[in-house]
Each structure stands twice: as structure tokens, then as C-alpha cells.
Motif scaffolding. Structure first.
Motif, short mmCIF file in Angstrom:
data_model
loop_
_atom_site.label_atom_id
_atom_site.label_comp_id
_atom_site.label_asym_id
_atom_site.label_seq_id
_atom_site.Cartn_x
_atom_site.Cartn_y
_atom_site.Cartn_z
N GLU A 104 4.81 15.98 5.97
CA GLU A 104 5.73 16.96 5.37
C GLU A 104 6.97 17.16 6.26
OE1 GLU A 104 5.18 18.04 2.43
OE2 GLU A 104 3.02 18.02 2.07
N ILE A 105 6.77 17.15 7.59
CA ILE A 105 7.92 17.32 8.49
C ILE A 105 8.89 16.16 8.30
CG2 ILE A 105 8.66 17.37 10.92
CD1 ILE A 105 6.02 18.85 11.56
N LEU A 106 8.35 14.93 8.33
CA LEU A 106 9.22 13.75 8.19
C LEU A 106 9.88 13.72 6.82
CD1 LEU A 106 6.98 11.06 9.94
CD2 LEU A 106 9.08 12.10 10.83
N GLY A 131 -0.59 26.87 23.05
CA GLY A 131 -0.79 25.48 22.66
C GLY A 131 0.19 24.59 23.40
N PRO A 132 0.13 23.27 23.14
CA PRO A 132 0.97 22.32 23.88
C PRO A 132 2.47 22.56 23.64
CG PRO A 132 -0.59 21.18 22.42
CD PRO A 132 -0.70 22.63 22.13
N PRO A 133 3.33 22.02 24.51
CA PRO A 133 4.77 22.20 24.34
C PRO A 133 5.27 21.59 23.02
CG PRO A 133 4.28 21.17 26.46
CD PRO A 133 2.99 21.23 25.71
N GLY A 134 6.29 22.19 22.48
CA GLY A 134 6.98 21.61 21.31
C GLY A 134 6.24 21.75 20.00
N THR A 135 5.23 22.63 19.93
CA THR A 135 4.48 22.77 18.68
C THR A 135 5.03 23.89 17.81
OG1 THR A 135 2.84 23.98 19.97
CG2 THR A 135 2.30 21.72 19.40
N LEU A 168 9.02 14.98 16.50
CA LEU A 168 9.15 14.46 15.13
C LEU A 168 10.51 14.80 14.54
CD1 LEU A 168 5.72 15.34 13.48
CD2 LEU A 168 6.61 13.09 14.01
N ARG A 169 10.97 16.01 14.81
CA ARG A 169 12.26 16.42 14.24
C ARG A 169 13.43 15.69 14.89
NH1 ARG A 169 11.83 19.06 9.85
NH2 ARG A 169 10.40 20.81 9.60
N LYS A 170 13.18 15.11 16.09
CA LYS A 170 14.25 14.35 16.76
C LYS A 170 14.26 12.89 16.32
CE LYS A 170 14.47 16.59 21.14
NZ LYS A 170 13.72 16.52 22.36
N1 LIG Z 1 4.66 22.41 13.09
C1 LIG Z 1 5.98 22.23 13.06
N2 LIG Z 1 6.60 22.11 11.87
C2 LIG Z 1 7.91 21.90 11.81
N3 LIG Z 1 8.73 21.83 12.88
C3 LIG Z 1 8.17 21.94 14.10
C4 LIG Z 1 6.77 22.15 14.25
N4 LIG Z 1 6.50 22.24 15.56
C5 LIG Z 1 7.66 22.11 16.21
N5 LIG Z 1 8.67 21.94 15.34
C6 LIG Z 1 10.09 21.74 15.68
O1 LIG Z 1 10.20 21.72 17.09
C7 LIG Z 1 11.19 22.66 17.53
C8 LIG Z 1 10.80 23.23 18.87
O2 LIG Z 1 9.82 24.18 18.74
P1 LIG Z 1 9.60 25.39 19.77
O3 LIG Z 1 10.60 25.38 20.86
O4 LIG Z 1 9.46 26.61 18.95
O5 LIG Z 1 8.19 24.96 20.34
P2 LIG Z 1 7.35 25.62 21.49
O6 LIG Z 1 5.93 25.35 21.13
O7 LIG Z 1 7.75 27.03 21.68
O8 LIG Z 1 7.79 24.73 22.69
P3 LIG Z 1 7.68 25.07 24.27
O9 LIG Z 1 6.29 25.50 24.48
O10 LIG Z 1 8.03 23.78 24.91
O11 LIG Z 1 8.70 26.15 24.52
C9 LIG Z 1 11.27 23.67 16.40
O12 LIG Z 1 12.51 24.26 16.31
C10 LIG Z 1 10.96 22.86 15.19
O13 LIG Z 1 12.14 22.28 14.71
#
Ligand SMILES: Nc1ncnc2c1ncn2[C@@H]1O[C@H](COP(=O)(O)OP(=O)(O)OP(=O)(O)O)[C@@H](O)[C@H]1O
Length: 458
Positions: free
Chosen positions: A352-354, A202-206, A419-421
Motif C-alpha cells: 500500500e505504501i509503494l 519500535g525500530p527507527p523509521g517506522t 520505502l517512501r524514499k
Molecule cells: N507504516 C508507515 N506507513 C507509511 N509511511 C511510513 C510508515 N512508517 C514510516 N513511514 C514514513 O517514514 C517517515 C519517517 O517516519 P518517522 O520519523 O515518524 O519515524 P520514527 O519511527 O519516528 O523514526 P525515528 O525513530 O528514527 O525517529 C514518515 O514521515 C513516513 O513518510
């Protein structure tokens, strides 16, 4: 011929072209899954008990003490913490926290889960505080993998902090539990085939990497009676293929030799996390186009062969992630049993995250408490979107929920990571960060989210 697996031997046999059809394969009629409200069958609920770092007691003694404590409980079961009883010095001395897990799905489908419907399954664990172990290679360079002893302090609470559409986390947990059970019971792989490989894409940061780590942590807790030792090896496929390209062959060999040693210890449960597996395909492509040393294709093949070899070990689970689904090596995709798409957070997940971010800022005193009460929690998403009949004194809470929902709506398109940032960015743009109430803070969050979204690439 179609074989019916339902019906009984007494069932009427239909005629086909005037000839009596052969009796359908008769199996016992399927049992209806028992309703614990009407039957004696109980719902299994996991209860996780985290020991204090200083505790040296036997896990079995704690398990028995917690089971006795739960027998006395005449409350309903919901996910969340259970208070350690102050009149139980043994538990008070040794237990850091007790949590009930995995009841949310049941609650969603059936409502409240009452104590007499439940059979608690108690898992006692102690967090490792050792941190990651990064082994430098012979040239003193950092190795391309990290190693953790699980359950690790660093991953504590990660599972709960990840919020997805209902069912995703449970599906992964159940899959991994079945995969380990099939191997444990010695199911013949020629008759029933399964690999122990999961691919999250899936997309980055998910949250894919975090979800893999959190899943490994969960399983290390759930399986600790069978596997008292548990390790996570985190490999970055990209660094394996690009950083020291000419060394890649050696790196793969060294890595898998290390994993093989871990796996040989049969009480050791090993998770291998391979991030960015799309770089396998990139390496193969580059080799074919001649832009990379030609032995890169051998490295990719070596990696796949080593992974196949690991398949014969019952105590390994391979977790992989990728940002670019289409670019993953087909040979790799074929090997994965579960390919789960992890998408950007839905409105509910964003809310829920926020909400969890706000709670943390209230807990740490950065934001003032909601309505100056002791309550840390803004109402949950369901009560905001459902028919909320709020009492007048809750009007302020309703206002906060609406604001939070508005913020979640504005955040459409932002990843979980962004969102977490957001709360941090919002806080750093406040003129007077010392006086901050949650509602006003959400106004700043909305402005920050709008700015962040405008900076997203098209
Ligand atoms: N669905 C979610 N619920 C809660 N927090 C989330 C969620 N998605 C991402 N995060 C937050 O984003 C941070 C980064 O996530 P992570 O590095 O695991 O993503 P990733 O998909 O592996 O990114 P990348 O593909 O860029 O490596 C997590 O530590 C978490 O705090």
C-alpha cells in the motif's frame, strides 16, 4: 470467592458442600450489541469537513449544510472523499474537501455500510498555516521544543498516509478519545485510574513520531467543539539532556512552565510529544556511573515530576516515542497507559505504501498514467492477493499489481521511511527520466530496493 456478573436472580443456585451457595451478584444479562441492519441503532461515522483558508463562515452553519447534504445522499459509506455538490454555492464557496473516515473496520467485519445505517458526525475545521513556532532561548540558541497550532497544514493527510496492520491507528484513536472523555466527565481517578500518556516504541523509521503528530491532528479535529484551540509541543528528549547539559534543569523548568500556561486555558487542548524518551534512562545511567554531571538525575526526576503534575490537567495528552524499548526508563514505562509496538511494515503495508508513492508520481505527471486511462489507482492489495477475475482489458493492471507485489516482497526489512524514499532513488537512477511508464519504473524500484537492502547493517 468468585463473583459471577452474569445470570439473573431467578437462576438456579448451585449447592456447595451441601450448603446453598449465596446468590451470585446479579446484574442484568448483557445486551447483545444491536445489529443496525435489524434495529434502529445507527453506526456513528465521522465526516471531516475542511474549510478553505479564505472562508470566514461559522463552522455551525457549514455543519448544518453538510448534514442536510448527507441526508440527501443515498449511497453507501466508505472511507474517502465526498464530492462537494456543485449546485450548493454555500459549500462550494467555503469547503475545500469533505472526507468520510473510520468506516474501514466496519466494512471489514460486516461488508458495505449503507446510508440508512449511518449517523454521520460532522467535524468542521480550518487548517492553521502558521507553521512551527520555535522560540529561541535567552542566549539566542534554538529552544529544545517546537510549538504548532493544530490542525496544522503541515500534518494534513499524515494520518491517511501512515499504513499499519489493521486496528493499530483505530486503537490509538479510541484510547485517546476515551482518555479525554473520562477526564471531561470527571471520573474519579482514585476509583478508575488512567494516565493520558501513550508510548510508541519500535525500530527507527517506522513512523512513530509521524503517528503521534497525526494522532494529535486527528484529535484536534474530532474534539474541536469542546476545545476550540489546540496546540502541539514537540520536545526532543535527547536535546533536552545532552546539548546543553548544564542548562537542562532550566530547560525542563522553562518547558513545563510554558506547557502549564497553555494548559491553564481550559478551552485549549495540549499535546506534548516527547521523542526519544530512552535518553531519560541514558541520562540517569550516565549520572550513576559518574560520566555526566550528577545533577542529571535531578533533571530526569524533575521531568517525571512535572509530567505527574500535568496529570491533574484534563486537557493534556502526552505522546512519547522510543527506538530502544529495553532502554526506556522503567519509571517512565510505568506511567504510560498504552505501550504500542510499531514494527516494520508488513507485506500488505509495503504494497500500500509503494502503491501510494506510484499514485503520487502519476498525479504529478512524473510517471505516465496506468494503461493511459484516467485511473490513478493500481488495484489494491486485497484484489491482488484474492481471487482476481480480471477482464482482458484489465490484464495490464494485473501485470502492474504483480510487479508491485514483487517490489513489496523485495523490500522486506526496509523501514517505512526507506520505502517512501525508494521511488526518488529509483527515479534518480533512470537513464531517461522523461519517458517513464509505471511497470518499467517498478523494475528500477526492484533493483534499487535490492541495492538498499544490501547496504542495511547486519
Ligand atoms: N507504516 C508507515 N506507513 C507509511 N509511511 C511510513 C510508515 N512508517 C514510516 N513511514 C514514513 O517514514 C517517515 C519517517 O517516519 P518517522 O520519523 O515518524 O519515524 P520514527 O519511527 O519516528 O523514526 P525515528 O525513530 O528514527 O525517529 C514518515 O514521515 C513516513 O513518510
Amino acid at each position: 470467592m468468585e463473583i459471577s456478573v452474569q445470570g439473573t436472580a431467578d437462576a438456579e443456585i448451585p449447592e456447595q458442600n451441601g450448603v446453598a451457595a449465596p446468590p451470585a451478584l446479579s446484574l442484568a444479562p448483557p445486551e447483545l450489541s444491536p445489529d443496525p441492519i435489524l434495529s434502529e441503532e445507527k453506526v456513528l461515522v465521522s465526516v471531516e469537513v475542511c474549510l478553505k483558508p479564505s472562508s470566514t463562515v461559522r463552522a455551525d452553519d457549514v455543519r448544518s449544510a453538510v448534514e442536510r447534504m448527507l441526508e440527501k445522499r443515498s449511497l453507501s459509506y466508505v472511507d474517502g472523499p465526498v464530492e462537494v455538490p456543485i449546485d450548493n454555492p454555500f459549500l462550494m464557496d467555503n469547503v475545500q474537501r469533505i472526507s468520510i473516515c473510520d468506516t474501514d473496520e466496519w466494512a471489514k467485519n460486516h461488508g458495505v455500510l449503507l446510508f440508512w445505517q449511518v449517523k454521520p458526525v460532522v467535524h468542521v475545521f480550518q487548517l492553521s498555516e502558521e507553521g512551527p513556532c520555535e522560540e529561541p532561548d535567552a542566549d539566542g540558541q534554538l529552544s529544545s521544543f517546537n510549538e504548532w497550532i493544530l490542525p496544522a497544514k503541515e500534518f494534513d493527510g499524515m494520518w491517511e498516509s501512515l499504513i499499519y496492520e489493521p486496528g493499530l491507528k483505530q486503537r490509538l484513536l479510541r484510547y485517546a478519545q476515551s482518555a479525554l472523555l473520562f477526564t471531561e466527565k470527571g471520573v474519579n481517578p482514585f476509583l478508575v485510574s488512567w494516565n493520558r500518556i501513550i508510548l510508541l516504541h519500535g525500530p527507527p523509521g517506522t513512523g512513530k513520531t509521524s503517528l503521534c503528530k497525526a494522532l494529535a491532528q486527528k484529535l484536534s479535529i474530532r474534539f474541536n467543539s469542546r476545545y476550540p484551540q489546540c496546540q502541539l509541543v514537540e520536545v526532543n528528549a535527547h536535546s533536552l539532556f545532552s546539548k546543553w547539559f548544564s542548562e537542562s534543569g532550566k530547560l525542563v523548568a522553562k518547558l513545563f512552565q510554558k506547557i502549564q500556561e497553555m494548559v491553564e486555558e481550559e478551552n485549549n487542548l495540549v499535546f506534548v510529544l516527547i521523542d526519544e524518551v530512552e535518553s531519560l534512562a541514558a541520562a540517569r545511567k550516565a549520572a550513576l556511573s559518574g560520566s555526566e554531571p550528577s545533577d542529571s538525575i535531578r533533571v530526569v526526576n524533575a521531568l517525571l515530576t512535572q509530567m505527574d503534575k500535568l496529570k491533574s490537567s484534563p486537557n493534556v495528552l502526552i505522546l512519547t516515542t522510543s527506538n530502544i524499548t529495553t532502554a526506556i526508563d522503567i519509571a517512565f514505562v510505568d506511567r504510560a497507559d498504552i505501550k504500542a509496538y510499531v514494527g516494520p511494515p508488513t507485506l500488505r503495508a509495503r504494497y500500500e505504501i509503494l502503491s501510494s508513492c506510484l499514485q503520487e508520481l502519476v498525479r504529478t505527471g512524473i510517471l505516465s498514467k496506468f494503461q493511459d486511462s484516467d485511473e490513478l489507482l493500481p488495484p489494491n492489495y486485497a484484489s491482488v492477493t484474492g481471487n482476481m477475475n480480471l477482464l482482458p482489458r484489465e490484464a495490464e493492471a494485473a501485470e502492474l499489481c504483480k510487479k508491485l507485489l514483487e517490489t513489496a516482497e523485495v523490500c522486506e526489512g526496509l523501514s517505512g521511511r526507506s520505502l517512501r524514499k525508494l521511488p526518488f532513488l529509483a527515479h534518480s537512477s533512470l537513464a531517461d527520466p522523461t519517458r517513464c511508464d509505471p511497470c518499467k519504473f517498478l523494475d528500477t524500484m526492484i533493483q534499487t530496493a535490492v541495492r538498499e537492502r544490501s547496504e542495511l547493517p547486519d
